[in-house]
Design a protein around this motif. Structure first.
Motif, PDB file in Angstrom:
ATOM      1  N   ALA A 105       0.787  -1.188  -0.002  1.00 44.66           N
ATOM      2  CA  ALA A 105      -0.165  -0.047  -0.041  1.00 44.66           C
ATOM      3  C   ALA A 105       1.236   1.263  -0.198  1.00 44.66           C
ATOM      4  CB  ALA A 105      -0.830   0.046   1.425  1.00 44.66           C
ATOM      5  N   LEU A 106       2.088   1.292   0.636  1.00 44.42           N
ATOM      6  CA  LEU A 106       2.866   2.418   0.959  1.00 44.42           C
ATOM      7  C   LEU A 106       3.696   2.552  -0.355  1.00 44.42           C
ATOM      8  CD1 LEU A 106       3.410   2.486   5.041  1.00 44.42           C
ATOM      9  CD2 LEU A 106       2.069   4.140   3.419  1.00 44.42           C
ATOM     10  N   LEU A 107       4.380   1.506  -0.684  1.00 37.47           N
ATOM     11  CA  LEU A 107       5.435   1.662  -1.717  1.00 37.47           C
ATOM     12  C   LEU A 107       5.049   1.162  -2.958  1.00 37.47           C
ATOM     13  CD1 LEU A 107       8.481  -0.233   0.079  1.00 37.47           C
ATOM     14  CD2 LEU A 107       7.776   2.378   0.117  1.00 37.47           C
ATOM     15  N   GLY A 108       4.030   0.471  -3.152  1.00 35.35           N
ATOM     16  CA  GLY A 108       3.300   0.134  -4.505  1.00 35.35           C
ATOM     17  C   GLY A 108       4.503  -0.296  -5.377  1.00 35.35           C
ATOM     18  N   GLY A 109       4.464   0.215  -6.642  1.00 40.83           N
ATOM     19  CA  GLY A 109       5.415  -0.407  -7.740  1.00 40.83           C
ATOM     20  C   GLY A 109       6.798  -0.124  -7.438  1.00 40.83           C
ATOM     21  N   LYS A 110       7.075   0.646  -6.528  1.00 42.20           N
ATOM     22  CA  LYS A 110       8.576   1.081  -6.247  1.00 42.20           C
ATOM     23  C   LYS A 110       8.941  -0.011  -5.126  1.00 42.20           C
ATOM     24  CE  LYS A 110       8.602   5.710  -7.606  1.00 42.20           C
ATOM     25  NZ  LYS A 110       8.993   6.829  -7.739  1.00 42.20           N
ATOM     26  N   GLN A 111       8.167  -0.965  -4.608  1.00 39.66           N
ATOM     27  CA  GLN A 111       8.707  -1.816  -3.574  1.00 39.66           C
ATOM     28  C   GLN A 111       9.872  -2.715  -3.992  1.00 39.66           C
ATOM     29  OE1 GLN A 111       5.604  -4.422  -2.255  1.00 39.66           O
ATOM     30  NE2 GLN A 111       6.948  -6.009  -1.307  1.00 39.66           N
ATOM     31  N   GLY A 112      10.067  -3.420  -5.296  1.00 44.77           N
ATOM     32  CA  GLY A 112      11.292  -4.039  -5.657  1.00 44.77           C
ATOM     33  C   GLY A 112      12.523  -3.235  -5.689  1.00 44.77           C
ATOM     34  N   GLY A 113      12.174  -1.703  -6.328  1.00 44.34           N
ATOM     35  CA  GLY A 113      13.458  -1.206  -6.223  1.00 44.34           C
ATOM     36  C   GLY A 113      14.007  -0.595  -4.796  1.00 44.34           C
ATOM     37  N   ILE A 114      13.197  -0.484  -3.919  1.00 45.23           N
ATOM     38  CA  ILE A 114      13.594   0.113  -2.662  1.00 45.23           C
ATOM     39  C   ILE A 114      14.305  -1.290  -1.941  1.00 45.23           C
ATOM     40  CG2 ILE A 114      12.709   0.522  -0.289  1.00 45.23           C
ATOM     41  CD1 ILE A 114      12.890   3.060  -1.966  1.00 45.23           C
ATOM     42  N   ILE A 115      13.653  -2.389  -2.133  1.00 46.96           N
ATOM     43  CA  ILE A 115      14.509  -3.647  -1.549  1.00 46.96           C
ATOM     44  C   ILE A 115      15.777  -3.568  -2.319  1.00 46.96           C
ATOM     45  CG2 ILE A 115      14.233  -6.031  -1.692  1.00 46.96           C
ATOM     46  CD1 ILE A 115      11.164  -5.860  -1.441  1.00 46.96           C
ATOM     47  N   ASP A 116      15.966  -3.591  -3.523  1.00 50.82           N
ATOM     48  CA  ASP A 116      17.037  -3.713  -4.073  1.00 50.82           C
ATOM     49  C   ASP A 116      18.109  -2.906  -3.662  1.00 50.82           C
ATOM     50  OD1 ASP A 116      18.992  -4.928  -6.086  1.00 50.82           O
ATOM     51  OD2 ASP A 116      18.525  -3.495  -7.597  1.00 50.82           O
ATOM     52  N   MET A 117      17.797  -1.760  -3.239  1.00 55.44           N
ATOM     53  CA  MET A 117      18.534  -0.576  -2.807  1.00 55.44           C
ATOM     54  C   MET A 117      19.103  -0.608  -1.313  1.00 55.44           C
ATOM     55  SD  MET A 117      17.703   3.803  -2.636  1.00 55.44           S
ATOM     56  CE  MET A 117      17.829   3.910  -4.353  1.00 55.44           C
ATOM     57  N   ILE A 118      18.181  -1.154  -0.502  1.00 51.72           N
ATOM     58  CA  ILE A 118      18.382  -1.376   0.885  1.00 51.72           C
ATOM     59  C   ILE A 118      19.470  -2.728   0.918  1.00 51.72           C
ATOM     60  CG2 ILE A 118      17.626  -2.119   3.083  1.00 51.72           C
ATOM     61  CD1 ILE A 118      15.119  -0.359   2.479  1.00 51.72           C
ATOM     62  N   SER A 119      19.023  -3.880   0.013  1.00 57.43           N
ATOM     63  CA  SER A 119      19.861  -4.771  -0.211  1.00 57.43           C
ATOM     64  C   SER A 119      21.462  -4.495  -0.307  1.00 57.43           C
ATOM     65  CB  SER A 119      19.301  -5.799  -1.118  1.00 57.43           C
ATOM     66  OG  SER A 119      20.318  -6.747  -1.398  1.00 57.43           O
ATOM     67  N   LYS A 120      21.672  -3.711  -1.299  1.00 59.58           N
ATOM     68  CA  LYS A 120      22.994  -3.283  -1.727  1.00 59.58           C
ATOM     69  C   LYS A 120      23.704  -2.240  -0.667  1.00 59.58           C
ATOM     70  CE  LYS A 120      22.367  -3.225  -6.907  1.00 59.58           C
ATOM     71  NZ  LYS A 120      21.057  -3.950  -6.915  1.00 59.58           N
ATOM     72  N   MET A 121      22.831  -1.474   0.177  1.00 65.47           N
ATOM     73  CA  MET A 121      23.310  -0.708   1.047  1.00 65.47           C
ATOM     74  C   MET A 121      23.779  -1.520   2.296  1.00 65.47           C
ATOM     75  SD  MET A 121      20.936   2.159   2.871  1.00 65.47           S
ATOM     76  CE  MET A 121      19.830   1.046   3.705  1.00 65.47           C
ATOM     77  N   SER A 122      23.022  -2.580   2.598  1.00 66.61           N
ATOM     78  CA  SER A 122      23.265  -3.295   3.818  1.00 66.61           C
ATOM     79  C   SER A 122      24.225  -4.694   3.609  1.00 66.61           C
ATOM     80  CB  SER A 122      21.898  -3.748   4.479  1.00 66.61           C
ATOM     81  OG  SER A 122      21.202  -4.464   3.621  1.00 66.61           O
ATOM     82  N   GLY A 123      24.197  -5.113   2.544  1.00 68.04           N
ATOM     83  CA  GLY A 123      24.691  -6.343   2.070  1.00 68.04           C
ATOM     84  C   GLY A 123      23.848  -7.585   2.330  1.00 68.04           C
ATOM     85  N   LEU A 124      22.675  -7.504   2.783  1.00 70.07           N
ATOM     86  CA  LEU A 124      21.701  -8.501   3.073  1.00 70.07           C
ATOM     87  C   LEU A 124      21.196  -8.777   1.690  1.00 70.07           C
ATOM     88  CD1 LEU A 124      20.440  -9.625   5.676  1.00 70.07           C
ATOM     89  CD2 LEU A 124      18.640  -8.314   5.571  1.00 70.07           C
ATOM     90  N   SER A 125      20.928 -10.026   1.420  1.00 71.85           N
ATOM     91  CA  SER A 125      20.216 -10.405   0.246  1.00 71.85           C
ATOM     92  C   SER A 125      19.000  -9.857  -0.220  1.00 71.85           C
ATOM     93  CB  SER A 125      20.177 -11.981  -0.132  1.00 71.85           C
ATOM     94  OG  SER A 125      19.266 -12.631   0.958  1.00 71.85           O
ATOM     95  N   GLY A 126      18.352  -9.865  -1.275  1.00 74.44           N
ATOM     96  CA  GLY A 126      17.285  -9.141  -1.499  1.00 74.44           C
ATOM     97  C   GLY A 126      16.172  -9.831  -0.949  1.00 74.44           C
ATOM     98  N   ASP A 127      15.901 -11.364  -1.002  1.00 78.21           N
ATOM     99  CA  ASP A 127      14.935 -11.755  -0.480  1.00 78.21           C
ATOM    100  C   ASP A 127      14.693 -11.763   1.009  1.00 78.21           C
ATOM    101  OD1 ASP A 127      17.141 -13.528  -0.199  1.00 78.21           O
ATOM    102  OD2 ASP A 127      16.117 -15.318  -0.237  1.00 78.21           O
TER     103      ASP A 127
END
Length: 214
Positions: A105-127
């Protein structure tokens, strides 16, 4: 004046036991990777809520979501729920199902991009980042609900809610990674998040920010 919303989130994100439980429940991760990803998720959710509340329609929707999360009582049993216990609303499974709906509801179609960005930032895998986001979303919303009702004398006021959210954002302002999340959520720069849901993810932006590093 103390910002209870920020204080609640700081309490959880600074608690090694809480972070370790999260790490275990997403399939195993280093504590500081999980903590970094959790901080990125809080920043993304706070930015999305702030942008959503900037329009009358969005503010109405956000207040409805807060009302649906009651008085924040989920926080009373959150450690048990995160650890996989029964707890409220179906335990961890119910927590994540509710969280997935909030994130969508809050991130809509940008959810995947935000997850990818946070994954790269933290080193945690995308899933694992996606699962962590679903676990944290109801906790973030419940913390805001509890703080908003206490500050508003039992009811919600969108001005007070925005002050609570923006108080949390001020604590992370100047952090380049956090600033990038905000820019990505509103990539046309007009301050309106809702119309950006129709746009693409913009992989070029991600590549430019992180240089293709994993």
């Amino acid at each position: 004046m103390s910002n209870q919303f920020a204080d609640i989130l700081d309490q959880y994100l600074g608690d090694d036991n809480f972070i370790d439980n999260l790490s275990q429940q997403i399939g195993g991760a280093e504590r500081e990777q999980t903590r970094a990803a959790a901080n990125g998720i809080v920043a993304a959710m706070s930015s999305a809520m702030s942008k959503t509340a900037a329009t009358e329609h969005g503010a109405s929707g956000l207040l409805g979501m807060l009302d649906a999360n009651g008085d924040g009582s989920i926080l009373d049993d959150v450690m048990n729920m995160v650890s996989g216990g029964g707890g409220q609303a179906g335990g961890q499974t119910g927590l994540m199902q509710n969280g997935a709906g909030i994130v969508n509801a809050l991130l809509g179609g940008k959810q995947g991009g935000i997850i990818d960005m946070i994954s790269k930032m933290s080193g945690l895998s995308g899933d694992k980042t996606g699962n962590l986001m679903s676990m944290l979303a109801p906790i973030i919303l419940s913390a805001l609900s509890k703080s908003g009702k206490q500050q508003g004398g039992g009811g919600f006021d969108i001005g007070s809610i925005l002050n609570l959210i923006q108080g949390t954002q001020k604590k992370t302002s100047g952090n380049p990674a956090v600033d990038m999340i905000g820019q990505f959520l509103d990539k046309d720069g007009d301050g309106d998040f809702t119309d950006d849901l129709l746009g693409g993810i913009g992989g070029g932006l991600l590549g430019g920010l992180f240089g293709g590093k994993k």
